[in-house]
Design a protein around this motif. Structure first.
Motif, mmCIF file in Angstrom:
data_model
loop_
_atom_site.group_PDB
_atom_site.id
_atom_site.type_symbol
_atom_site.label_atom_id
_atom_site.label_comp_id
_atom_site.label_asym_id
_atom_site.label_seq_id
_atom_site.Cartn_x
_atom_site.Cartn_y
_atom_site.Cartn_z
ATOM 1 N N LEU A 1 0.830 -1.204 0.000
ATOM 2 C CA LEU A 1 0.000 0.000 0.000
ATOM 3 C C LEU A 1 0.866 1.257 0.000
ATOM 4 C CD1 LEU A 1 -2.572 -1.130 2.740
ATOM 5 C CD2 LEU A 1 -2.553 -1.682 0.301
ATOM 6 N N ASP A 2 2.068 1.160 -0.515
ATOM 7 C CA ASP A 2 3.097 2.210 -0.507
ATOM 8 C C ASP A 2 3.699 2.402 0.880
ATOM 9 O OD1 ASP A 2 3.023 2.664 -3.197
ATOM 10 O OD2 ASP A 2 1.998 4.588 -3.096
ATOM 11 N N PHE A 3 2.903 2.880 1.825
ATOM 12 C CA PHE A 3 3.415 3.182 3.160
ATOM 13 C C PHE A 3 3.523 1.941 4.034
ATOM 14 C CE2 PHE A 3 -1.109 4.146 2.780
ATOM 15 C CZ PHE A 3 -1.664 3.307 3.731
ATOM 16 N N ALA A 4 2.902 0.845 3.603
ATOM 17 C CA ALA A 4 2.945 -0.399 4.369
ATOM 18 C C ALA A 4 2.724 -1.578 3.430
ATOM 19 C CB ALA A 4 1.892 -0.401 5.474
ATOM 20 N N ALA A 5 3.222 -2.738 3.850
ATOM 21 C CA ALA A 5 2.959 -3.986 3.149
ATOM 22 C C ALA A 5 2.162 -4.871 4.102
ATOM 23 C CB ALA A 5 4.264 -4.661 2.750
ATOM 24 N N VAL A 6 0.983 -5.276 3.674
ATOM 25 C CA VAL A 6 0.069 -6.007 4.544
ATOM 26 C C VAL A 6 -0.149 -7.403 3.967
ATOM 27 C CG1 VAL A 6 -2.217 -6.027 5.597
ATOM 28 C CG2 VAL A 6 -1.052 -3.848 5.191
ATOM 29 N N HIS A 7 0.113 -8.429 4.785
ATOM 30 C CA HIS A 7 0.037 -9.810 4.321
ATOM 31 C C HIS A 7 -0.823 -10.632 5.275
ATOM 32 C CE1 HIS A 7 3.429 -8.232 2.149
ATOM 33 N NE2 HIS A 7 4.172 -8.208 3.245
ATOM 34 N N GLU A 8 -1.371 -11.733 4.775
ATOM 35 C CA GLU A 8 -2.156 -12.626 5.617
ATOM 36 C C GLU A 8 -2.119 -14.037 5.051
ATOM 37 O OE1 GLU A 8 -6.549 -12.911 7.764
ATOM 38 O OE2 GLU A 8 -6.410 -11.990 5.777
ATOM 39 N N VAL A 9 -2.099 -15.022 5.956
ATOM 40 C CA VAL A 9 -2.282 -16.431 5.624
ATOM 41 C C VAL A 9 -3.373 -16.971 6.526
ATOM 42 C CG1 VAL A 9 -1.218 -18.712 5.580
ATOM 43 C CG2 VAL A 9 0.116 -16.703 4.887
ATOM 44 N N TRP A 10 -4.285 -17.750 5.953
ATOM 45 C CA TRP A 10 -5.434 -18.239 6.713
ATOM 46 C C TRP A 10 -5.786 -19.647 6.279
ATOM 47 C CZ3 TRP A 10 -10.865 -18.631 5.066
ATOM 48 C CH2 TRP A 10 -11.755 -18.851 6.130
ATOM 49 N N VAL A 11 -6.065 -20.508 7.260
ATOM 50 C CA VAL A 11 -6.501 -21.881 7.019
ATOM 51 C C VAL A 11 -7.714 -22.152 7.901
ATOM 52 C CG1 VAL A 11 -5.903 -24.323 7.230
ATOM 53 C CG2 VAL A 11 -4.190 -22.689 6.393
ATOM 54 N N PHE A 12 -8.787 -22.642 7.293
ATOM 55 C CA PHE A 12 -10.018 -22.943 8.023
ATOM 56 C C PHE A 12 -10.380 -24.402 7.798
ATOM 57 C CE2 PHE A 12 -14.694 -23.254 8.176
ATOM 58 C CZ PHE A 12 -14.932 -22.753 9.454
ATOM 59 N N ASP A 13 -10.610 -25.124 8.892
ATOM 60 C CA ASP A 13 -11.018 -26.527 8.837
ATOM 61 C C ASP A 13 -12.538 -26.581 8.779
ATOM 62 O OD1 ASP A 13 -11.763 -29.204 9.528
ATOM 63 O OD2 ASP A 13 -9.763 -29.508 10.386
ATOM 64 N N ARG A 14 -13.090 -27.012 7.662
ATOM 65 C CA ARG A 14 -14.534 -27.033 7.481
ATOM 66 C C ARG A 14 -15.211 -28.088 8.345
ATOM 67 N NH1 ARG A 14 -16.070 -27.590 1.378
ATOM 68 N NH2 ARG A 14 -18.145 -27.297 2.334
ATOM 69 N N VAL A 15 -14.454 -29.075 8.780
ATOM 70 C CA VAL A 15 -15.030 -30.147 9.589
ATOM 71 C C VAL A 15 -15.125 -29.731 11.059
ATOM 72 C CG1 VAL A 15 -14.779 -32.541 10.344
ATOM 73 C CG2 VAL A 15 -14.177 -31.902 7.988
ATOM 74 N N THR A 16 -14.026 -29.189 11.599
ATOM 75 C CA THR A 16 -13.995 -28.831 13.021
ATOM 76 C C THR A 16 -14.379 -27.386 13.283
ATOM 77 O OG1 THR A 16 -11.673 -28.136 12.983
ATOM 78 C CG2 THR A 16 -12.124 -30.487 13.322
ATOM 79 N N GLY A 17 -14.311 -26.540 12.258
ATOM 80 C CA GLY A 17 -14.578 -25.120 12.443
ATOM 81 C C GLY A 17 -13.401 -24.332 12.970
ATOM 82 N N GLU A 18 -12.227 -24.969 13.072
ATOM 83 C CA GLU A 18 -11.047 -24.278 13.583
ATOM 84 C C GLU A 18 -10.476 -23.325 12.530
ATOM 85 O OE1 GLU A 18 -6.729 -25.143 15.714
ATOM 86 O OE2 GLU A 18 -7.611 -26.687 14.425
ATOM 87 N N SER A 19 -10.153 -22.127 12.969
ATOM 88 C CA SER A 19 -9.553 -21.104 12.107
ATOM 89 C C SER A 19 -8.145 -20.800 12.598
ATOM 90 C CB SER A 19 -10.413 -19.835 12.132
ATOM 91 O OG SER A 19 -9.806 -18.792 11.409
ATOM 92 N N ILE A 20 -7.163 -20.921 11.708
ATOM 93 C CA ILE A 20 -5.778 -20.599 12.021
ATOM 94 C C ILE A 20 -5.330 -19.521 11.046
ATOM 95 C CG2 ILE A 20 -3.417 -21.438 12.221
ATOM 96 C CD1 ILE A 20 -4.563 -24.238 12.642
ATOM 97 N N GLY A 21 -4.938 -18.386 11.551
ATOM 98 C CA GLY A 21 -4.541 -17.302 10.661
ATOM 99 C C GLY A 21 -3.518 -16.394 11.295
ATOM 100 N N ARG A 22 -2.787 -15.714 10.453
ATOM 101 C CA ARG A 22 -1.835 -14.720 10.938
ATOM 102 C C ARG A 22 -1.713 -13.620 9.888
ATOM 103 N NH1 ARG A 22 3.986 -15.522 13.814
ATOM 104 N NH2 ARG A 22 2.522 -16.317 15.368
ATOM 105 N N GLY A 23 -1.790 -12.385 10.368
ATOM 106 C CA GLY A 23 -1.525 -11.234 9.535
ATOM 107 C C GLY A 23 -0.214 -10.595 9.936
ATOM 108 N N ALA A 24 0.414 -9.914 9.001
ATOM 109 C CA ALA A 24 1.687 -9.247 9.282
ATOM 110 C C ALA A 24 1.761 -7.972 8.465
ATOM 111 C CB ALA A 24 2.863 -10.156 8.944
ATOM 112 N N THR A 25 2.276 -6.925 9.079
ATOM 113 C CA THR A 25 2.426 -5.635 8.409
ATOM 114 C C THR A 25 3.873 -5.195 8.459
ATOM 115 O OG1 THR A 25 0.179 -4.990 9.033
ATOM 116 C CG2 THR A 25 1.677 -3.227 8.372
ATOM 117 N N GLY A 26 4.407 -4.864 7.301
ATOM 118 C CA GLY A 26 5.761 -4.340 7.219
ATOM 119 C C GLY A 26 5.729 -2.866 6.868
ATOM 120 N N ILE A 27 6.630 -2.100 7.440
ATOM 121 C CA ILE A 27 6.720 -0.667 7.128
ATOM 122 C C ILE A 27 7.292 -0.508 5.725
ATOM 123 C CG2 ILE A 27 7.670 1.553 7.815
ATOM 124 C CD1 ILE A 27 5.614 0.295 9.743
#
Length: 333
Positions: free
Chosen positions: A68-94
């Motif tokens: 986004l010019d002033f920042a770099a915004v990233h995300e990875v997300w995994v969702f288990d459709r059977v158990t409903g568990e959500s595992i995710g992480r976002g990260a922002t770099g200057i």
């Protein structure tokens, strides 16, 4: 609405760095040159990203690499459709240093590295390899590119200084693996689909949008890919609406009517117009809220199933239980 179909390669911006009116239109392949959106000649409002979402019988997988010019915004997300568990992480770099993004779609690798988050996107024979890893979860997927497969490329101008080029590539057959805490699951061929949202442009500070997508098969085995949007394209002379049947893209040059309950996003949605008439029934709301004053974001990305009809003008098809999502987003960025 009359939209122009682009048939030859055209630059998104001119030598002066402002919007090129000759790029206003849509195409069946990513033929718009976005090398002018590089964050060097014009800085501050550039938005560049690659978003992939993969749907499987057991999991939902998603990643974002963005600058986004002033920042770099990233995300990875995994969702288990059977158990409903959500595992995710976002990260922002200057700044943009943590993001590697090609000048044009498929013009080179896209990567992100911030702490324990890593993303790698690269073209391989027959498709695109999409890899992502965070603590406790990772995936490695090939999004195949079938011969003759068309994707929706649209240029949306608000004015000569604010505009967006998007490629929405739906119903890409996917194969690979997803790993959660050491347990490996298949991304099974024939039952899994990848969708790309590729974006390059210069955005207003305050914007709202809807986006919906779905990938699957009709009863006769024919591939269907749903791509619908709204709000952000209003009054621009463009839409990002289409349906893929087989490998052929059918453009919808009409603003659609979106009917949904902002007090309860898990109630059924209704989207219609331009020969498209569908109900979307969600089963999960991926909800996120950020408020940093001038920068804020409100997102409800609901995953569920599409059912309805589409009249292409040549035929009417019925689709049922097509897995995908519909979202309501408000960004100040």
């Amino acid at each position: 609405m009359i939209e122009r179909e682009l048939r030859q390669r055209v630059p998104l911006v001119g030598a002066d760095g402002v919007f090129n009116p000759a790029a206003h239109g849509w195409a069946r392949q990513p033929i718009v040159d976005t090398s002018g959106i590089d964050g060097r000649r014009s800085w501050g409002r550039n938005k560049r990203w690659e978003y992939w979402c993969i749907t499987t019988p057991t999991h939902l997988l998603a990643l974002t690499v963005s600058s986004l010019d002033f920042a770099a915004v990233h995300e990875v997300w995994v969702f288990d459709r059977v158990t409903g568990e959500s595992i995710g992480r976002g990260a922002t770099g200057i700044g943009a240093r943590s993001a590697t993004l090609p000048a044009n779609l498929e013009g080179g690798p896209a990567r992100a590295r911030v702490g324990a988050l890593s993303i790698d996107i690269e073209e391989v024979p027959g498709g695109t390899r999409v890899r992502a890893a965070i603590p406790d979860a990772a995936f490695d997927v090939i999004a195949e590119h079938p011969a003759g497969h068309e994707r929706l490329a649209v240029v949306v101008p608000w004015n000569r200084k604010r505009f967006q080029y998007t490629v929405k590539d739906v119903a890409r057959p996917a194969t690979g693996t997803v790993t959660v805490r050491g347990a490996v699951s298949e991304v099974p061929a024939g039952e899994s689909w990848a969708v790309l949202d590729h974006g390059r442009g210069r955005w207003p500070h305050d914007v709202r949008w809807n986006w919906g997508a779905g990938s699957g098969r009709l009863d006769n085995g024919r591939v269907i890919g749903i791509q619908v949007g709204g709000q952000w394209t209003d009054s621009t002379g463009s839409t990002e609406n289409s349906v893929l049947l087989g490998t052929r893209l059918h453009k919808i040059s009409e603003q659609l009517v979106w009917d949904y309950d902002t007090a309860d996003y898990l109630r059924p949605w209704r989207i219609s117009g331009g020969g498209f008439d569908a109900e979307f029934v969600p089963f999960y709301d991926k909800r996120s809220r950020t408020n940093l004053g001038l920068l804020s974001s409100s997102t409800d990305q609901c995953f569920g199933h599409w059912s309805g009809t589409f009249d292409s003008g040549e035929e009417t098809v019925r689709f049922d239980d097509v897995l995908g999502w519909a979202e309501d987003v408000h960004n100040r960025w």
